[in-house]
Scaffold this motif. Structure first.
Motif, mmCIF file in Angstrom:
data_model
loop_
_atom_site.group_PDB
_atom_site.id
_atom_site.type_symbol
_atom_site.label_atom_id
_atom_site.label_comp_id
_atom_site.label_asym_id
_atom_site.label_seq_id
_atom_site.Cartn_x
_atom_site.Cartn_y
_atom_site.Cartn_z
ATOM 1 N N SER A 166 2.087 1.412 -3.600
ATOM 2 C CA SER A 166 3.326 1.708 -3.815
ATOM 3 C C SER A 166 4.254 0.628 -4.414
ATOM 4 C CB SER A 166 4.210 2.529 -2.571
ATOM 5 O OG SER A 166 4.340 1.734 -1.353
ATOM 6 N N VAL A 167 5.414 0.879 -4.821
ATOM 7 C CA VAL A 167 6.119 -0.176 -5.416
ATOM 8 C C VAL A 167 7.712 -0.278 -4.820
ATOM 9 C CG1 VAL A 167 6.868 -1.420 -7.704
ATOM 10 C CG2 VAL A 167 4.954 -0.233 -7.361
ATOM 11 N N PHE A 168 7.961 -1.394 -4.558
ATOM 12 C CA PHE A 168 9.402 -1.539 -4.234
ATOM 13 C C PHE A 168 10.087 -2.625 -4.769
ATOM 14 C CE2 PHE A 168 7.205 0.761 -1.032
ATOM 15 C CZ PHE A 168 8.274 1.747 -0.285
ATOM 16 N N ARG A 169 11.484 -2.835 -4.779
ATOM 17 C CA ARG A 169 12.276 -3.764 -5.427
ATOM 18 C C ARG A 169 13.085 -4.512 -4.260
ATOM 19 N NH1 ARG A 169 12.754 -4.961 -10.704
ATOM 20 N NH2 ARG A 169 12.580 -2.952 -11.333
ATOM 21 N N ILE A 170 13.231 -5.699 -4.263
ATOM 22 C CA ILE A 170 13.802 -6.423 -3.233
ATOM 23 C C ILE A 170 15.437 -6.633 -3.990
ATOM 24 C CG2 ILE A 170 14.544 -8.461 -2.156
ATOM 25 C CD1 ILE A 170 11.508 -8.879 -2.447
ATOM 26 N N TYR A 171 16.393 -6.213 -3.379
ATOM 27 C CA TYR A 171 17.845 -6.341 -3.961
ATOM 28 C C TYR A 171 18.678 -7.582 -3.113
ATOM 29 C CZ TYR A 171 17.771 -2.730 -7.209
ATOM 30 O OH TYR A 171 17.633 -1.747 -8.480
ATOM 31 N N ASN B 46 1.098 -1.043 -0.022
ATOM 32 C CA ASN B 46 0.076 -0.003 0.061
ATOM 33 C C ASN B 46 0.986 1.328 0.187
ATOM 34 O OD1 ASN B 46 -2.531 -1.284 2.078
ATOM 35 N ND2 ASN B 46 -2.345 -1.364 -0.067
ATOM 36 N N HIS B 47 0.479 2.377 -0.511
ATOM 37 C CA HIS B 47 0.978 3.519 -0.484
ATOM 38 C C HIS B 47 1.320 4.009 1.121
ATOM 39 C CE1 HIS B 47 1.106 8.067 -0.195
ATOM 40 N NE2 HIS B 47 1.594 7.874 -1.400
ATOM 41 N N HIS B 48 0.288 3.791 1.838
ATOM 42 C CA HIS B 48 0.531 4.077 3.386
ATOM 43 C C HIS B 48 1.537 3.279 4.064
ATOM 44 C CE1 HIS B 48 -3.130 1.451 4.068
ATOM 45 N NE2 HIS B 48 -2.249 1.173 5.153
ATOM 46 N N TYR C 77 -6.747 -0.434 -11.564
ATOM 47 C CA TYR C 77 -6.543 0.858 -11.373
ATOM 48 C C TYR C 77 -4.711 1.236 -11.162
ATOM 49 C CZ TYR C 77 -7.673 5.022 -8.538
ATOM 50 O OH TYR C 77 -7.679 6.346 -8.184
ATOM 51 N N VAL C 78 -4.342 0.382 -10.456
ATOM 52 C CA VAL C 78 -2.912 0.522 -9.887
ATOM 53 C C VAL C 78 -2.109 0.544 -11.373
ATOM 54 C CG1 VAL C 78 -0.964 -0.995 -9.184
ATOM 55 C CG2 VAL C 78 -2.934 -0.766 -7.838
ATOM 56 N N LEU C 79 -2.496 -0.601 -12.314
ATOM 57 C CA LEU C 79 -1.557 -0.528 -13.537
ATOM 58 C C LEU C 79 -1.877 0.719 -14.399
ATOM 59 C CD1 LEU C 79 -1.742 -4.378 -14.176
ATOM 60 C CD2 LEU C 79 0.038 -3.284 -13.203
ATOM 61 N N TYR C 80 -3.148 1.088 -14.300
ATOM 62 C CA TYR C 80 -3.621 2.296 -15.204
ATOM 63 C C TYR C 80 -2.746 3.621 -14.580
ATOM 64 C CZ TYR C 80 -6.466 5.914 -17.111
ATOM 65 O OH TYR C 80 -6.795 7.060 -17.609
ATOM 66 N N MET C 81 -2.502 3.670 -13.400
ATOM 67 C CA MET C 81 -1.904 4.904 -12.906
ATOM 68 C C MET C 81 -0.269 4.605 -13.199
ATOM 69 S SD MET C 81 -4.067 7.005 -11.831
ATOM 70 C CE MET C 81 -2.645 8.186 -11.298
ATOM 71 N N MET C 82 0.331 3.338 -13.140
ATOM 72 C CA MET C 82 1.499 3.139 -13.704
ATOM 73 C C MET C 82 1.756 3.562 -14.988
ATOM 74 S SD MET C 82 2.377 -0.133 -11.490
ATOM 75 C CE MET C 82 4.058 -0.269 -11.959
ATOM 76 N N PHE D 124 8.472 3.188 -7.033
ATOM 77 C CA PHE D 124 7.319 4.087 -7.931
ATOM 78 C C PHE D 124 6.232 4.292 -6.775
ATOM 79 C CE2 PHE D 124 3.346 4.635 -9.804
ATOM 80 C CZ PHE D 124 3.577 5.144 -11.208
ATOM 81 N N ALA D 125 5.824 5.507 -6.738
ATOM 82 C CA ALA D 125 4.739 6.012 -6.025
ATOM 83 C C ALA D 125 4.014 7.129 -6.659
ATOM 84 C CB ALA D 125 5.156 6.544 -4.393
#
Length: 708
Positions: free
Chosen positions: A227-232, A86-88, A687-692, A201-202
């Motif tokens: 929101s979107v994160f990536r694991i390294y 989530n964004h929050h 909706y998530v993908l549309y905004m991205m 991404f946010a």
């Protein structure tokens, strides 16, 4: 065993008590031992995968679900370690990277390539590897014949032993032991943590927090809460590694396929995540305490504090950036406490639970089960004895713990590791790092002074710290003057300065003395609460045991304790007094709210958002059946705090949304699940993908996800 103490020092989220048998839409089930009866019901509801697809093997759904930084949930959605939450849940990360010049909260953020993805301190994702029942091993030690300290030592010893065994197979694993079913069961869970987690991404805050506190816990909802994160990972092992510029994107065992196919009313829906705490086995006396001694004072203090915070935040953009996340965290359970108490009273939950306890008592009398051990009169008496202390402790915690930087330092001072030579005590010191970018002196000082006054108005004089006498005698009752004195005369707020703890100057420092005054009251409250805690816990444990034995022909799930759980049910709305809720919201409904931004600033959105949500054609993102751009939707999945960011799956195990909230009409669901009203609010993955796509132009991420 930290959880024993937490039951006393934190809000009393004890394991809860169900007044009704489990329904298809109720339950937070552990995956490794999911009852076959539950799985069969899931199949009848529309789940199409085999039993083992949930937990067993490399492609198990559980392998795509993560504990997100110890307070939320998330899901891996690509072969290169992208995580949706989530964004929050990502709010603090977004805030911490924001400045007035580059305000990612206000303007959003999209990394155009790997090099722009932003690392985060103190954030992680944790994968559950396996889980097992070790109840016999724990209870075989005579666990409940021991005192609290000995119980903690037993759990710590077993946990360390199991972790050592796990590390012989993989050095990156660790094991946690948690109590289930009010301490009648103990499970050991093996985890793997990844600490290099980067923001990718946010959306702007106007979308990620659309509706703000106005819409929080409410339906209908249009918030684009993701929101979107990536694991390294270590480039050689693909395993966990501390942050390094040489780390590479993690390649997970399994990732969730993202679906563009949508849903309709009655479709199967499943949520898997990390629900934090529920209390459905809790006695009527515990519910009364939760209402009167936890929720009520929490809401009162936070309401006062937030009024001050909001005034300062609206006056200065730099202050808003510093406190946006703090305000959101405070406001979330301020409103939750108000709504929960409203629901408790409106359905007469205390009386309902008391009547059910009479039923258990009759069963107990007829069977003799736990006769002479489970004692409802004793339980009532014990709760009554700690009532004032519990309510006072909530006022104390909400007033003094974490409410200002000065308070935080005053408490930490007594627990910080000493630096300097041990053989020369007068050269030993503590030092606070310069974190001035995270707080504002003017706001913090007014909050302190306001809450000092408020605390005095609501608690007995015997619970006032000694510094209140100083306020009266030296400052004429002027709280603000006393706060100014603390900030100006104490060395605590001198970041980067060495505070030599064994010198008279330190011991006489007004901040040191203030902190000791607070500790004295907190210790007194703790002692008073601990006096009855063990026996109250025992009675609640026996009550849970009695219920399960009385209903032994039914499957029972344990209360939430921030371990992985599955809940299931259907897509669909609810009926409130003859008014159907509907089960999804549309772009048109959001545009209508946006137009009311002059009346309510929490409905503000940038012109580009008006344009995007007013489109006549949303292409592949609009629903194929309704022809609408669907934003958020309802299921009757069973969730609570901690489930934020949990993936919502369809019957084929495809991702259709992210859970982000419950509904106002059933905020007592943490202690009593109302299958008629309790709903999970999710953001539609389309909706998530549309905004991205249309706002973020994140083509590389969309290609990586490969939604179908």
């Amino acid at each position: 065993m930290k959880k024993t103490l937490q039951k006393v020092l934190l809000p009393i989220y004890l394991l809860a008590f169900l007044a009704f048998p489990a329904h298809a839409d109720e339950g937070m089930w552990t995956l490794y031992n999911l009852p076959k009866a539950v799985y069969e019901t899931m199949q009848q509801e529309g789940f199409q995968l085999p039993y083992g697809a949930l937990y067993e093997g490399q492609d198990a759904i559980k392998n795509a679900v993560v504990n997100f930084s110890g307070y939320c949930s998330g899901v891996v959605v690509s072969p290169d370690g992208l995580v949706f939450t989530n964004h929050h849940c990502g709010f603090e990360s977004i805030r911490s990277h924001s400045t007035v010049q580059h305000d990612y909260m206000l303007n959003g953020f999209c990394a155009k390539d790997y090099s722009e993805e932003l690392p985060n301190e103190d954030m992680f994702v944790s994968f559950m590897v396996s889980q097992q029942d070790i109840t016999d091993r724990v209870l075989g030690t005579g666990f409940y014949l021991q005192g609290a300290e000995r119980q903690e030592a037993i759990i710590d010893s077993l946990q360390n032993e199991l972790t050592r065994q796990a590390k012989t197979k993989d050095s990156t694993l660790h094991v946690d032991i948690d109590a289930f079913y009010e301490g009648n069961k103990f499970y050991a869970t093996t985890y793997q943590d990844f600490t290099d987690l980067r923001l990718v991404f946010a959306v702007p805050k106007s979308m990620g927090k659309f509706g703000g506190e106005t819409d929080n816990w409410m339906w209908p909802r249009q918030t684009c809460d993701f929101s979107v994160f990536r694991i390294y990972a270590n480039p050689r092992t693909n395993g966990p590694a501390p942050y390094s510029k040489d780390n590479v994107p993690y390649h997970p065992k399994h990732w969730a396929p993202v679906s563009m196919q949508g849903y309709k009313a009655g479709d199967f829906a499943m949520t898997i995540g990390y629900p934090g705490s529920t209390s459905r086995y809790l006695s009527s006396y515990g519910i009364r305490e939760r209402r009167d001694a936890t929720n009520e004072p929490r809401a009162q203090v936070r309401g006062v504090k937030q009024e001050v915070m909001l005034r300062h935040m609206r006056a200065d953009e730099a202050v808003r950036i510093k406190y946006d996340s703090k305000f959101a965290q405070s406001a979330n359970y301020w409103k939750n406490s108000i709504g929960m108490n409203k629901c408790i009273d409106s359905i007469g939950l205390v009386n309902q639970k008391r009547e059910y306890e009479e039923h258990i008592k009759s069963w107990q009398d007829s069977t003799g089960y736990l006769k002479g051990e489970l004692d409802f009169d004793k339980m009532k008496d014990l709760y009554a004895k700690r009532s004032e202390a519990m309510k006072t402790f909530t006022f104390f915690r909400e007033t003094f713990l974490g409410t200002s930087e000065f308070n935080t330092r005053a408490f930490r001072l007594n627990y910080m590791e000493l630096q300097g030579p041990a053989e020369k005590p007068k050269k030993q010191y503590v030092e606070f790092k310069d974190n001035s970018a995270e707080w504002d002196a003017s706001l913090d000082k007014e909050v302190m002074a306001t809450l000092f006054r408020n605390y005095r108005q609501h608690v007995s004089a015997k619970y006032l710290p000694k510094f209140y006498r100083t306020i009266d005698t030296k400052f004429g009752g002027n709280y603000a003057a006393y706060v100014d004195y603390l900030w100006s005369k104490s060395a605590l707020m001198k970041s980067g300065r060495k505070l030599y703890v064994n010198r008279k100057s330190f011991q006489k420092d007004p901040g040191t003395m203030y902190g000791l005054d607070l500790l004295e009251v907190m210790d007194a409250l703790r002692t008073e609460l601990l006096e009855h805690a063990d026996e109250i816990d025992r009675q609640e444990r026996l009550l849970c045991d009695a219920k399960i034995h009385m209903e032994q022909d039914l499957p029972h799930y344990s209360d939430a304790n921030f371990t992985m759980r599955l809940s299931y049910g259907q897509v669909g709305g609810f009926d409130l007094g003859g008014r159907p809720s509907g089960y999804y919201t549309t772009a048109e409904s959001m545009v209508e709210k946006m137009k009311k931004a002059d009346e309510n600033v929490e409905y503000f959105a940038e012109p580009i958002m008006h344009q995007l949500l007013s489109a006549s054609d949303f292409g592949p993102y609009q629903d194929k059946t309704t022809g609408k751009m669907q934003l958020c939707f309802l299921t009757n999945n069973d969730i609570t705090g901690g489930n934020s960011g949990s993936p919502m799956f369809d019957g084929k195990g495809r991702l259709i949304g992210l859970a982000f909230d419950g509904n106002w009409d059933s905020l007592s669901s943490d202690i009593n699940f109302d299958h008629r009203l309790a709903r999970c609010i999710g953001v539609d993955i389309r909706y998530v993908l549309y905004m991205m796509d249309k706002w973020g132009h994140a083509d590389r991420l969309l290609k990586e996800i490969g939604a179908q």
